[in-house]
Design a protein around this motif. Structure first.
Motif, PDB file in Angstrom:
ATOM      1  N   THR A  43       0.825  -1.207   0.000  1.00 15.87           N
ATOM      2  CA  THR A  43       0.000   0.000   0.000  1.00 15.87           C
ATOM      3  C   THR A  43       0.859   1.256   0.000  1.00 15.87           C
ATOM      4  O   THR A  43       0.705   2.142   0.835  1.00 15.87           O
ATOM      5  CB  THR A  43      -0.941   0.045   1.220  1.00 15.87           C
ATOM      6  OG1 THR A  43      -1.417  -1.236   1.521  1.00 15.87           O
ATOM      7  CG2 THR A  43      -2.090   0.974   0.968  1.00 15.87           C
ATOM      8  N   LEU A  44       1.806   1.324  -0.914  1.00  9.60           N
ATOM      9  CA  LEU A  44       2.660   2.491  -0.991  1.00  9.60           C
ATOM     10  C   LEU A  44       3.070   2.784  -2.422  1.00  9.60           C
ATOM     11  O   LEU A  44       2.996   1.936  -3.288  1.00  9.60           O
ATOM     12  CB  LEU A  44       3.887   2.346  -0.095  1.00  9.60           C
ATOM     13  CG  LEU A  44       4.774   1.111  -0.223  1.00  9.60           C
ATOM     14  CD1 LEU A  44       5.714   1.208  -1.397  1.00  9.60           C
ATOM     15  CD2 LEU A  44       5.552   0.939   1.053  1.00  9.60           C
ATOM     16  N   TYR A  45       3.470   4.015  -2.641  1.00 10.64           N
ATOM     17  CA  TYR A  45       4.006   4.417  -3.939  1.00 10.64           C
ATOM     18  C   TYR A  45       5.446   3.946  -4.018  1.00 10.64           C
ATOM     19  O   TYR A  45       6.179   3.988  -3.034  1.00 10.64           O
ATOM     20  CB  TYR A  45       3.954   5.931  -4.083  1.00 10.64           C
ATOM     21  CG  TYR A  45       2.551   6.484  -4.107  1.00 10.64           C
ATOM     22  CD1 TYR A  45       1.840   6.550  -5.294  1.00 10.64           C
ATOM     23  CD2 TYR A  45       1.946   6.941  -2.944  1.00 10.64           C
ATOM     24  CE1 TYR A  45       0.552   7.059  -5.323  1.00 10.64           C
ATOM     25  CE2 TYR A  45       0.661   7.454  -2.965  1.00 10.64           C
ATOM     26  CZ  TYR A  45      -0.032   7.507  -4.158  1.00 10.64           C
ATOM     27  OH  TYR A  45      -1.305   8.013  -4.182  1.00 10.64           O
ATOM     28  N   ILE A  46       5.856   3.496  -5.191  1.00  8.40           N
ATOM     29  CA  ILE A  46       7.229   3.047  -5.385  1.00  8.40           C
ATOM     30  C   ILE A  46       7.823   3.782  -6.573  1.00  8.40           C
ATOM     31  O   ILE A  46       7.211   3.853  -7.635  1.00  8.40           O
ATOM     32  CB  ILE A  46       7.301   1.526  -5.625  1.00  8.40           C
ATOM     33  CG1 ILE A  46       6.893   0.776  -4.360  1.00  8.40           C
ATOM     34  CG2 ILE A  46       8.705   1.119  -6.072  1.00  8.40           C
ATOM     35  CD1 ILE A  46       6.984  -0.726  -4.454  1.00  8.40           C
ATOM     36  N   ALA A  57       5.491  12.761 -10.281  1.00  4.11           N
ATOM     37  CA  ALA A  57       4.096  12.309 -10.208  1.00  4.11           C
ATOM     38  C   ALA A  57       3.497  12.873  -8.928  1.00  4.11           C
ATOM     39  O   ALA A  57       4.196  13.062  -7.930  1.00  4.11           O
ATOM     40  CB  ALA A  57       4.015  10.789 -10.207  1.00  4.11           C
ATOM     41  N   ASP A  58       2.205  13.154  -8.971  1.00  3.69           N
ATOM     42  CA  ASP A  58       1.494  13.614  -7.778  1.00  3.69           C
ATOM     43  C   ASP A  58       1.067  12.401  -6.961  1.00  3.69           C
ATOM     44  O   ASP A  58       0.350  11.535  -7.460  1.00  3.69           O
ATOM     45  CB  ASP A  58       0.261  14.429  -8.168  1.00  3.69           C
ATOM     46  CG  ASP A  58       0.627  15.765  -8.773  1.00  3.69           C
ATOM     47  OD1 ASP A  58       1.633  16.353  -8.335  1.00  3.69           O
ATOM     48  OD2 ASP A  58      -0.091  16.208  -9.691  1.00  3.69           O
ATOM     49  N   LEU A  59       1.508  12.331  -5.713  1.00  2.58           N
ATOM     50  CA  LEU A  59       1.181  11.219  -4.825  1.00  2.58           C
ATOM     51  C   LEU A  59       0.152  11.698  -3.811  1.00  2.58           C
ATOM     52  O   LEU A  59       0.375  12.684  -3.120  1.00  2.58           O
ATOM     53  CB  LEU A  59       2.428  10.714  -4.105  1.00  2.58           C
ATOM     54  CG  LEU A  59       3.660  10.455  -4.975  1.00  2.58           C
ATOM     55  CD1 LEU A  59       4.793   9.924  -4.118  1.00  2.58           C
ATOM     56  CD2 LEU A  59       3.348   9.509  -6.116  1.00  2.58           C
ATOM     57  N   ASP A  60      -0.956  11.007  -3.721  1.00  2.00           N
ATOM     58  CA  ASP A  60      -2.041  11.387  -2.814  1.00  2.00           C
ATOM     59  C   ASP A  60      -1.896  10.606  -1.511  1.00  2.00           C
ATOM     60  O   ASP A  60      -2.438   9.511  -1.352  1.00  2.00           O
ATOM     61  CB  ASP A  60      -3.390  11.109  -3.469  1.00  2.00           C
ATOM     62  CG  ASP A  60      -4.553  11.687  -2.689  1.00  2.00           C
ATOM     63  OD1 ASP A  60      -4.379  11.988  -1.483  1.00  2.00           O
ATOM     64  OD2 ASP A  60      -5.633  11.811  -3.278  1.00  2.00           O
ATOM     65  N   ILE A  61      -1.164  11.184  -0.572  1.00  3.55           N
ATOM     66  CA  ILE A  61      -0.888  10.512   0.705  1.00  3.55           C
ATOM     67  C   ILE A  61      -2.162  10.381   1.537  1.00  3.55           C
ATOM     68  O   ILE A  61      -2.362   9.395   2.246  1.00  3.55           O
ATOM     69  CB  ILE A  61       0.221  11.248   1.480  1.00  3.55           C
ATOM     70  CG1 ILE A  61       1.509  11.315   0.645  1.00  3.55           C
ATOM     71  CG2 ILE A  61       0.489  10.581   2.821  1.00  3.55           C
ATOM     72  CD1 ILE A  61       2.066   9.963   0.232  1.00  3.55           C
ATOM     73  N   SER A  62      -3.072  11.356   1.458  1.00  2.00           N
ATOM     74  CA  SER A  62      -4.346  11.262   2.190  1.00  2.00           C
ATOM     75  C   SER A  62      -5.149  10.052   1.707  1.00  2.00           C
ATOM     76  O   SER A  62      -5.732   9.325   2.518  1.00  2.00           O
ATOM     77  CB  SER A  62      -5.163  12.534   2.000  1.00  2.00           C
ATOM     78  OG  SER A  62      -4.502  13.626   2.574  1.00  2.00           O
ATOM     79  N   LYS A  63      -5.184   9.845   0.405  1.00  2.00           N
ATOM     80  CA  LYS A  63      -5.884   8.688  -0.161  1.00  2.00           C
ATOM     81  C   LYS A  63      -5.232   7.392   0.324  1.00  2.00           C
ATOM     82  O   LYS A  63      -5.915   6.439   0.675  1.00  2.00           O
ATOM     83  CB  LYS A  63      -5.838   8.761  -1.687  1.00  2.00           C
ATOM     84  CG  LYS A  63      -6.514   7.605  -2.383  1.00  2.00           C
ATOM     85  CD  LYS A  63      -6.422   7.776  -3.900  1.00  2.00           C
ATOM     86  CE  LYS A  63      -7.016   6.599  -4.633  1.00  2.00           C
ATOM     87  NZ  LYS A  63      -6.944   6.765  -6.097  1.00  2.00           N
ATOM     88  N   GLN A  64      -3.919   7.391   0.386  1.00  2.00           N
ATOM     89  CA  GLN A  64      -3.185   6.209   0.846  1.00  2.00           C
ATOM     90  C   GLN A  64      -3.523   5.898   2.302  1.00  2.00           C
ATOM     91  O   GLN A  64      -3.785   4.753   2.659  1.00  2.00           O
ATOM     92  CB  GLN A  64      -1.682   6.449   0.687  1.00  2.00           C
ATOM     93  CG  GLN A  64      -0.834   5.279   1.111  1.00  2.00           C
ATOM     94  CD  GLN A  64       0.649   5.583   1.007  1.00  2.00           C
ATOM     95  OE1 GLN A  64       1.055   6.734   0.926  1.00  2.00           O
ATOM     96  NE2 GLN A  64       1.445   4.554   1.017  1.00  2.00           N
ATOM     97  N   ARG A  65      -3.539   6.904   3.147  1.00  2.00           N
ATOM     98  CA  ARG A  65      -3.870   6.699   4.568  1.00  2.00           C
ATOM     99  C   ARG A  65      -5.289   6.170   4.738  1.00  2.00           C
ATOM    100  O   ARG A  65      -5.533   5.243   5.516  1.00  2.00           O
ATOM    101  CB  ARG A  65      -3.710   8.001   5.337  1.00  2.00           C
ATOM    102  CG  ARG A  65      -2.292   8.390   5.577  1.00  2.00           C
ATOM    103  CD  ARG A  65      -2.203   9.665   6.389  1.00  2.00           C
ATOM    104  NE  ARG A  65      -0.804   9.989   6.636  1.00  2.00           N
ATOM    105  CZ  ARG A  65      -0.317  11.204   6.599  1.00  2.00           C
ATOM    106  NH1 ARG A  65      -1.103  12.228   6.361  1.00  2.00           N
ATOM    107  NH2 ARG A  65       0.955  11.419   6.823  1.00  2.00           N
ATOM    108  N   LYS A  66      -6.240   6.772   4.018  1.00  2.00           N
ATOM    109  CA  LYS A  66      -7.640   6.343   4.094  1.00  2.00           C
ATOM    110  C   LYS A  66      -7.795   4.900   3.633  1.00  2.00           C
ATOM    111  O   LYS A  66      -8.479   4.099   4.258  1.00  2.00           O
ATOM    112  CB  LYS A  66      -8.516   7.269   3.257  1.00  2.00           C
ATOM    113  CG  LYS A  66      -9.979   6.961   3.368  1.00  2.00           C
ATOM    114  CD  LYS A  66     -10.809   7.950   2.582  1.00  2.00           C
ATOM    115  CE  LYS A  66     -12.270   7.563   2.745  1.00  2.00           C
ATOM    116  NZ  LYS A  66     -13.149   8.308   1.906  1.00  2.00           N
ATOM    117  N   TRP A  67      -7.135   4.557   2.544  1.00  2.00           N
ATOM    118  CA  TRP A  67      -7.213   3.198   2.010  1.00  2.00           C
ATOM    119  C   TRP A  67      -6.661   2.191   3.015  1.00  2.00           C
ATOM    120  O   TRP A  67      -7.237   1.132   3.236  1.00  2.00           O
ATOM    121  CB  TRP A  67      -6.456   3.108   0.685  1.00  2.00           C
ATOM    122  CG  TRP A  67      -6.610   1.800  -0.006  1.00  2.00           C
ATOM    123  CD1 TRP A  67      -7.670   1.374  -0.733  1.00  2.00           C
ATOM    124  CD2 TRP A  67      -5.668   0.723  -0.035  1.00  2.00           C
ATOM    125  NE1 TRP A  67      -7.450   0.108  -1.219  1.00  2.00           N
ATOM    126  CE2 TRP A  67      -6.223  -0.317  -0.803  1.00  2.00           C
ATOM    127  CE3 TRP A  67      -4.400   0.531   0.514  1.00  2.00           C
ATOM    128  CZ2 TRP A  67      -5.567  -1.507  -1.034  1.00  2.00           C
ATOM    129  CZ3 TRP A  67      -3.748  -0.665   0.272  1.00  2.00           C
ATOM    130  CH2 TRP A  67      -4.342  -1.654  -0.492  1.00  2.00           C
TER     131      TRP A  67
END
Length: 95
Positions: free
Chosen positions: A25-28, A68-78
C-alpha cells in the motif's frame, strides 16, 4: 519507497514493483541508469485495480527527473478501510 535499479529486463521488474506497491500500500519509485541495455526510471501507484499503476516513466535514453502527484491522504484512508491494512502494525509506519 525508492528502489535503485540497474536492469535491462524492465517488463518483469516493473511487474514486481507494481505488485510490491499493491501489497505494501505504498508508492514506489525506481531509479535506473539510462543507456543501452539499461532500464527506465518509473513511479508506481498502489491502486492498480482503480487506475493505471504506472504513474510516470523516463525514456530509455533519457537522463533527468520524473515527477508524479502522490495522494498521501488517499493512501492513509485506504490503509484504514481495506482488509489488507487492518493487519498492519501501524506503529511501524510513519506516514
Amino acid at each position: 519507497m525508492l528502489v535503485p535499479s540497474d536492469t535491462e529486463n524492465m517488463a518483469i521488474r516493473n511487474d514486481e514493483l507494481k505488485v510490491a506497491a499493491l501489497q505494501n500500500t505504498l508508492y514506489i519509485a525506481t531509479a535506473n541508469a539510462p543507456g543501452d541495455n539499461k532500464g527506465k526510471s518509473a513511479i508506481f501507484s498502489p491502486y492498480g485495480w482503480q487506475e493505471d499503476t504506472l504513474m510516470a516513466e523516463a525514456g530509455a535514453d533519457e537522463m533527468g527527473i520524473i515527477y508524479a502527484d502522490l495522494d498521501i491522504s488517499k493512501q492513509r484512508k485506504w490503509r484504514e478501510e481495506e482488509d489488507i491494512g487492518k493487519y498492519r502494525n501501524k506503529a511501524a509506519y510513519r506516514l
